[in-house]
Enzyme design. Structure first.
Site, PDB file in Angstrom:
ATOM      1  N   TYR A 267      -1.971  -0.492  10.892  1.00 25.22           N
ATOM      2  CA  TYR A 267      -2.073  -1.175   9.589  1.00 25.22           C
ATOM      3  C   TYR A 267      -0.869  -0.846   8.715  1.00 25.22           C
ATOM      4  O   TYR A 267      -0.194  -1.740   8.183  1.00 25.22           O
ATOM      5  CB  TYR A 267      -3.369  -0.763   8.880  1.00 25.22           C
ATOM      6  CG  TYR A 267      -3.378  -1.093   7.396  1.00 25.22           C
ATOM      7  CD1 TYR A 267      -3.369  -2.412   6.946  1.00 25.22           C
ATOM      8  CD2 TYR A 267      -3.369  -0.064   6.431  1.00 25.22           C
ATOM      9  CE1 TYR A 267      -3.363  -2.704   5.592  1.00 25.22           C
ATOM     10  CE2 TYR A 267      -3.364  -0.359   5.074  1.00 25.22           C
ATOM     11  CZ  TYR A 267      -3.357  -1.681   4.657  1.00 25.22           C
ATOM     12  OH  TYR A 267      -3.335  -1.970   3.315  1.00 25.22           O
TER      13      TYR A 267
ATOM     14  N   LYS B 103       2.139  -3.333   7.275  1.00 23.07           N
ATOM     15  CA  LYS B 103       2.438  -3.513   5.849  1.00 23.07           C
ATOM     16  C   LYS B 103       3.890  -3.108   5.557  1.00 23.07           C
ATOM     17  O   LYS B 103       4.577  -3.754   4.765  1.00 23.07           O
ATOM     18  CB  LYS B 103       1.476  -2.696   4.979  1.00 23.07           C
ATOM     19  CG  LYS B 103       0.043  -3.189   4.970  1.00 23.07           C
ATOM     20  CD  LYS B 103      -0.148  -4.603   4.420  1.00 23.07           C
ATOM     21  CE  LYS B 103       0.075  -4.679   2.929  1.00 23.07           C
ATOM     22  NZ  LYS B 103      -0.276  -6.034   2.398  1.00 23.07           N
TER      23      LYS B 103
ATOM     24  N   THR C 190       0.811  -1.212   0.000  1.00 23.90           N
ATOM     25  CA  THR C 190       0.000   0.000   0.000  1.00 23.90           C
ATOM     26  C   THR C 190       0.847   1.267   0.000  1.00 23.90           C
ATOM     27  O   THR C 190       1.988   1.255   0.460  1.00 23.90           O
ATOM     28  CB  THR C 190      -0.911  -0.006   1.254  1.00 23.90           C
ATOM     29  OG1 THR C 190      -1.522   1.257   1.409  1.00 23.90           O
ATOM     30  CG2 THR C 190      -0.112  -0.281   2.525  1.00 23.90           C
ATOM     31  N   ASP C 191       0.235   2.361  -0.455  1.00 19.20           N
ATOM     32  CA  ASP C 191       0.916   3.660  -0.384  1.00 19.20           C
ATOM     33  C   ASP C 191       0.985   4.179   1.049  1.00 19.20           C
ATOM     34  O   ASP C 191       1.735   5.111   1.346  1.00 19.20           O
ATOM     35  CB  ASP C 191       0.217   4.691  -1.288  1.00 19.20           C
ATOM     36  CG  ASP C 191      -1.255   4.921  -0.968  1.00 19.20           C
ATOM     37  OD1 ASP C 191      -1.783   4.278  -0.040  1.00 19.20           O
ATOM     38  OD2 ASP C 191      -1.882   5.753  -1.656  1.00 19.20           O
ATOM     39  N   GLU C 192       0.207   3.559   1.959  1.00 18.85           N
ATOM     40  CA  GLU C 192       0.157   4.073   3.330  1.00 18.85           C
ATOM     41  C   GLU C 192       1.483   3.884   4.066  1.00 18.85           C
ATOM     42  O   GLU C 192       1.709   4.511   5.103  1.00 18.85           O
ATOM     43  CB  GLU C 192      -0.998   3.424   4.100  1.00 18.85           C
ATOM     44  CG  GLU C 192      -2.309   3.638   3.373  1.00 18.85           C
ATOM     45  CD  GLU C 192      -3.560   3.377   4.204  1.00 18.85           C
ATOM     46  OE1 GLU C 192      -3.490   3.427   5.428  1.00 18.85           O
ATOM     47  OE2 GLU C 192      -4.612   3.131   3.583  1.00 18.85           O
TER      48      GLU C 192
HETATM   49  P1  NAD Z   1      -9.504  -7.509   2.036  1.00 16.74           P
HETATM   50  O1  NAD Z   1      -9.494  -7.198   3.497  1.00 16.74           O
HETATM   51  O2  NAD Z   1     -10.737  -7.243   1.249  1.00 16.74           O
HETATM   52  O3  NAD Z   1      -9.152  -9.058   1.816  1.00 16.74           O
HETATM   53  C1  NAD Z   1      -8.130  -9.698   2.509  1.00 16.74           C
HETATM   54  C2  NAD Z   1      -8.280 -11.199   2.260  1.00 16.74           C
HETATM   55  O4  NAD Z   1      -7.216 -11.874   2.960  1.00 16.74           O
HETATM   56  C3  NAD Z   1      -9.596 -11.781   2.805  1.00 16.74           C
HETATM   57  O5  NAD Z   1     -10.158 -12.641   1.847  1.00 16.74           O
HETATM   58  C4  NAD Z   1      -9.162 -12.567   4.039  1.00 16.74           C
HETATM   59  O6  NAD Z   1      -9.989 -13.681   4.331  1.00 16.74           O
HETATM   60  C5  NAD Z   1      -7.758 -12.991   3.645  1.00 16.74           C
HETATM   61  N1  NAD Z   1      -6.900 -13.279   4.809  1.00 16.74           N
HETATM   62  C6  NAD Z   1      -6.769 -12.531   5.941  1.00 16.74           C
HETATM   63  N2  NAD Z   1      -5.912 -13.124   6.773  1.00 16.74           N
HETATM   64  C7  NAD Z   1      -5.473 -14.263   6.162  1.00 16.74           C
HETATM   65  C8  NAD Z   1      -4.557 -15.289   6.511  1.00 16.74           C
HETATM   66  N3  NAD Z   1      -3.924 -15.288   7.702  1.00 16.74           N
HETATM   67  N4  NAD Z   1      -4.335 -16.291   5.634  1.00 16.74           N
HETATM   68  C9  NAD Z   1      -4.986 -16.312   4.424  1.00 16.74           C
HETATM   69  N5  NAD Z   1      -5.866 -15.373   4.058  1.00 16.74           N
HETATM   70  C10 NAD Z   1      -6.109 -14.363   4.907  1.00 16.74           C
HETATM   71  O7  NAD Z   1      -8.271  -6.748   1.440  1.00 16.74           O
HETATM   72  P2  NAD Z   1      -8.087  -6.057   0.012  1.00 16.74           P
HETATM   73  O8  NAD Z   1      -8.666  -4.705   0.063  1.00 16.74           O
HETATM   74  O9  NAD Z   1      -8.515  -7.011  -1.033  1.00 16.74           O
HETATM   75  O10 NAD Z   1      -6.499  -5.889  -0.017  1.00 16.74           O
HETATM   76  C11 NAD Z   1      -5.662  -6.886  -0.586  1.00 16.74           C
HETATM   77  C12 NAD Z   1      -4.224  -6.459  -0.413  1.00 16.74           C
HETATM   78  O11 NAD Z   1      -4.022  -5.195  -1.033  1.00 16.74           O
HETATM   79  C13 NAD Z   1      -3.810  -6.293   1.052  1.00 16.74           C
HETATM   80  O12 NAD Z   1      -2.508  -6.791   1.193  1.00 16.74           O
HETATM   81  C14 NAD Z   1      -3.840  -4.799   1.268  1.00 16.74           C
HETATM   82  O13 NAD Z   1      -2.910  -4.401   2.255  1.00 16.74           O
HETATM   83  C15 NAD Z   1      -3.455  -4.280  -0.101  1.00 16.74           C
HETATM   84  N6  NAD Z   1      -3.990  -2.951  -0.433  1.00 16.74           N
HETATM   85  C16 NAD Z   1      -5.337  -2.715  -0.427  1.00 16.74           C
HETATM   86  C17 NAD Z   1      -5.813  -1.449  -0.779  1.00 16.74           C
HETATM   87  C18 NAD Z   1      -7.284  -1.144  -0.823  1.00 16.74           C
HETATM   88  O14 NAD Z   1      -7.642  -0.002  -1.127  1.00 16.74           O
HETATM   89  N7  NAD Z   1      -8.171  -2.084  -0.603  1.00 16.74           N
HETATM   90  C19 NAD Z   1      -4.922  -0.428  -1.098  1.00 16.74           C
HETATM   91  C20 NAD Z   1      -3.555  -0.705  -1.063  1.00 16.74           C
HETATM   92  C21 NAD Z   1      -3.100  -1.976  -0.760  1.00 16.74           C
HETATM   93  P1  TYD Z   2     -10.879   3.837   3.997  1.00 14.50           P
HETATM   94  O1  TYD Z   2     -11.818   3.369   2.932  1.00 14.50           O
HETATM   95  O2  TYD Z   2     -11.011   3.249   5.364  1.00 14.50           O
HETATM   96  O3  TYD Z   2      -9.403   3.678   3.419  1.00 14.50           O
HETATM   97  P2  TYD Z   2      -7.972   4.202   4.018  1.00 14.50           P
HETATM   98  O4  TYD Z   2      -8.138   4.548   5.439  1.00 14.50           O
HETATM   99  O5  TYD Z   2      -7.122   2.993   3.824  1.00 14.50           O
HETATM  100  O6  TYD Z   2      -7.583   5.361   3.158  1.00 14.50           O
HETATM  101  O7  TYD Z   2     -11.052   5.403   4.143  1.00 14.50           O
HETATM  102  C1  TYD Z   2     -10.839   6.278   3.057  1.00 14.50           C
HETATM  103  C2  TYD Z   2     -10.941   7.688   3.590  1.00 14.50           C
HETATM  104  O8  TYD Z   2     -12.294   7.916   4.020  1.00 14.50           O
HETATM  105  C3  TYD Z   2     -10.073   7.940   4.810  1.00 14.50           C
HETATM  106  O9  TYD Z   2      -9.551   9.264   4.733  1.00 14.50           O
HETATM  107  C4  TYD Z   2     -11.030   7.822   5.984  1.00 14.50           C
HETATM  108  C5  TYD Z   2     -12.345   8.287   5.397  1.00 14.50           C
HETATM  109  N1  TYD Z   2     -13.569   7.665   5.976  1.00 14.50           N
HETATM  110  C6  TYD Z   2     -14.607   8.486   6.433  1.00 14.50           C
HETATM  111  O10 TYD Z   2     -14.534   9.724   6.364  1.00 14.50           O
HETATM  112  N2  TYD Z   2     -15.727   7.870   6.946  1.00 14.50           N
HETATM  113  C7  TYD Z   2     -15.846   6.529   7.040  1.00 14.50           C
HETATM  114  O11 TYD Z   2     -16.880   6.028   7.550  1.00 14.50           O
HETATM  115  C8  TYD Z   2     -14.774   5.707   6.557  1.00 14.50           C
HETATM  116  C9  TYD Z   2     -14.858   4.203   6.619  1.00 14.50           C
HETATM  117  C10 TYD Z   2     -13.651   6.325   6.022  1.00 14.50           C
END
Ligand code: NAD
Ligand code: TYD
Length: 371
Positions: A173, A177, A147-149
């Protein structure tokens, strides 16, 4: 397809990839798009936490190229046996705890899965890879999705995060990561494991669990419930359509340089309040409701997230220059497609809103004071 240990004839190493977390939001989109592009077999290892939804993969029920294995990436014995049995040519590692708010309330699971789980997966991968024969070894890849975070927060005029920006994670989080990224890097540097790391911005699109901003706001707007914007709503995120992200991962997997990091972004920085307002207008247009009226009225400002990063932005010029990838989706059209998808897929929504989901919503929002 589900939870079975298939007896299969060993196929050549090129035929299979192992995906972790492929029942989550990005992972399920990736598996579906991989198989749609006539990709090779996918072994999908997922622990099916609250965020893992097998129903997202219903369309693969009869597809022999997909096998969902219910298990933990930290279970070394299980991972070793899957690697031995299916001999993947690559591992694409999505599995993680991924929600910042949950990492503030209960960080333990983030350390366990994101740090210890990634470590355990790397150990098994190293052992598998080191035993591959000389024909198979050069082609093997471990792609780590991050992630960019990890880069921390930007001021309003600071340049976007590049691959050389120093790590400065601010939430549990992001710290977990960052730790996993460092482990992946170390396994390349120390042991020569052929790794690739991608750091992307906020994804949005179909199949996202409705605890994250965009799906939460779509569903609350539809149902006429409050739209809780944290703080002043001025926090900025870069939004990446999940299909674009999946395409970028495929490109990095096939052509990325071993040991390199690639930042992936949507070129769509938006303030949270603007995102929520746009969702209100789209839901009004697609599901007008005279009782609810304008959904903008539902917007309320609530107590901020502790340590809330003000701005993220991604400089994705390296992946464009080296691998020719650019996002195809504009934010406005991607958001329209996303709202449409949720409105058309309410049975999926009902399926993922279990008791555990309702408990989280109660816990996260009931105690947040209105500003
Ligand atoms: P998500 O939370 O929707 O899905 C995570 C999946 O991992 C779930 O299916 C869960 O059951 C599985 N999981 C959790 N713990 C596990 C374990 N111990 N063993 C096997 N499986 C396990 O997450 P996402 O949004 O699909 O994100 C996927 C990846 O991308 C993550 O690594 C996250 O850090 C990264 N990422 C996500 C975003 C975003 O905006 N969603 C942005 C940047 C990076
Ligand atoms: P989120 O989807 O949780 O992603 P991330 O924290 O990884 O960026 O949140 C996106 C942005 O929206 C973040 O700045 C927090 C804000 N947010 C709200 O304002 N209200 C909400 O209920 C949630 C879930 C997020």
């Amino acid at each position: 397809m589900f939870f079975t240990r298939l007896t299969v004839t060993i196929m050549s190493i090129q035929d299979t990839i192992l995906v972790t977390g492929g029942a989550g939001f990005i992972g399920s989109n990736f598996v579906l798009s991989w198989l749609q592009a006539a990709g090779s077999r996918v072994i999908n290892l997922d622990f099916l936490t609250y965020a893992g939804n097998p129903s997202s993969l219903d369309s693969l029920k009869t597809d022999p190229r997909h096998l969902l294995v219910h298990g933990d990436i930290a279970d070394g014995e299980l991972v070793a046996s899957l690697l031995r049995q299916y001999r993947p040519r690559a591992i694409v590692h999505f599995a993680a705890e991924s929600h910042v708010d949950r990492s503030i309330v209960a960080p333990d699971a983030f350390i366990r899965t994101n740090v210890q789980g990634t470590f355990a997966l790397l150990e098994q991968t190293k052992s598998y890879w080191s035993q591959l024969d000389s024909a198979d070894k050069p082609g093997f890849r471990f792609l780590h999705v991050s992630t960019d975070e990890v880069y921390g927060a930007l001021g309003p005029h600071e340049p976007a995060f590049s691959e050389t920006t120093a790590y400065a994670p601010n939430s549990p989080y992001a710290a977990s990561k960052a730790a996993s990224d460092h482990l992946v890097r170390a396994y390349h540097h120390t042991f020569g494991l052929p790794v690739l790391t991608t750091n992307c911005s906020n994804n949005y699109g179909p199949l996202q669990f409705p605890e994250k901003l965009i799906p939460l706001m779509i569903l609350n707007a539809l149902e006429g419930r409050p739209l809780p914007v944290y703080g002043d709503g001025g926090n900025v995120r870069d939004w990446l359509f999940v299909e674009d992200h999946c395409a970028a991962i495929r490109v990095v997997l096939e052509r990325g340089r071993i040991g390199e990091t690639y930042n992936i972004g949507g070129n769509s920085e938006r303030k949270n309040l603007d995102v929520v307002t746009a969702i209100c207008d789209l839901v009004d247009e697609m599901r007008p409701n005279p009782v609810i009226g304008s959904r903008r009225k539902l917007i309320g400002f609530v107590e901020d997230r502790p340590g809330h990063d003000r701005r993220y932005a991604i400089d994705a010029s390296k992946i464009a220059r080296e691998l020719g990838w650019k996002p195809a989706q504009q934010f406005e059209s991607g958001l329209r497609r996303t709202v449409r998808w949720y409105l058309d897929n309410l049975p999926w929504v009902e399926n993922v809103r279990t008791g555990a989901y309702l408990k989280w919503i109660e816990q996260n929002y009931a105690e947040r004071l209105a500003l």
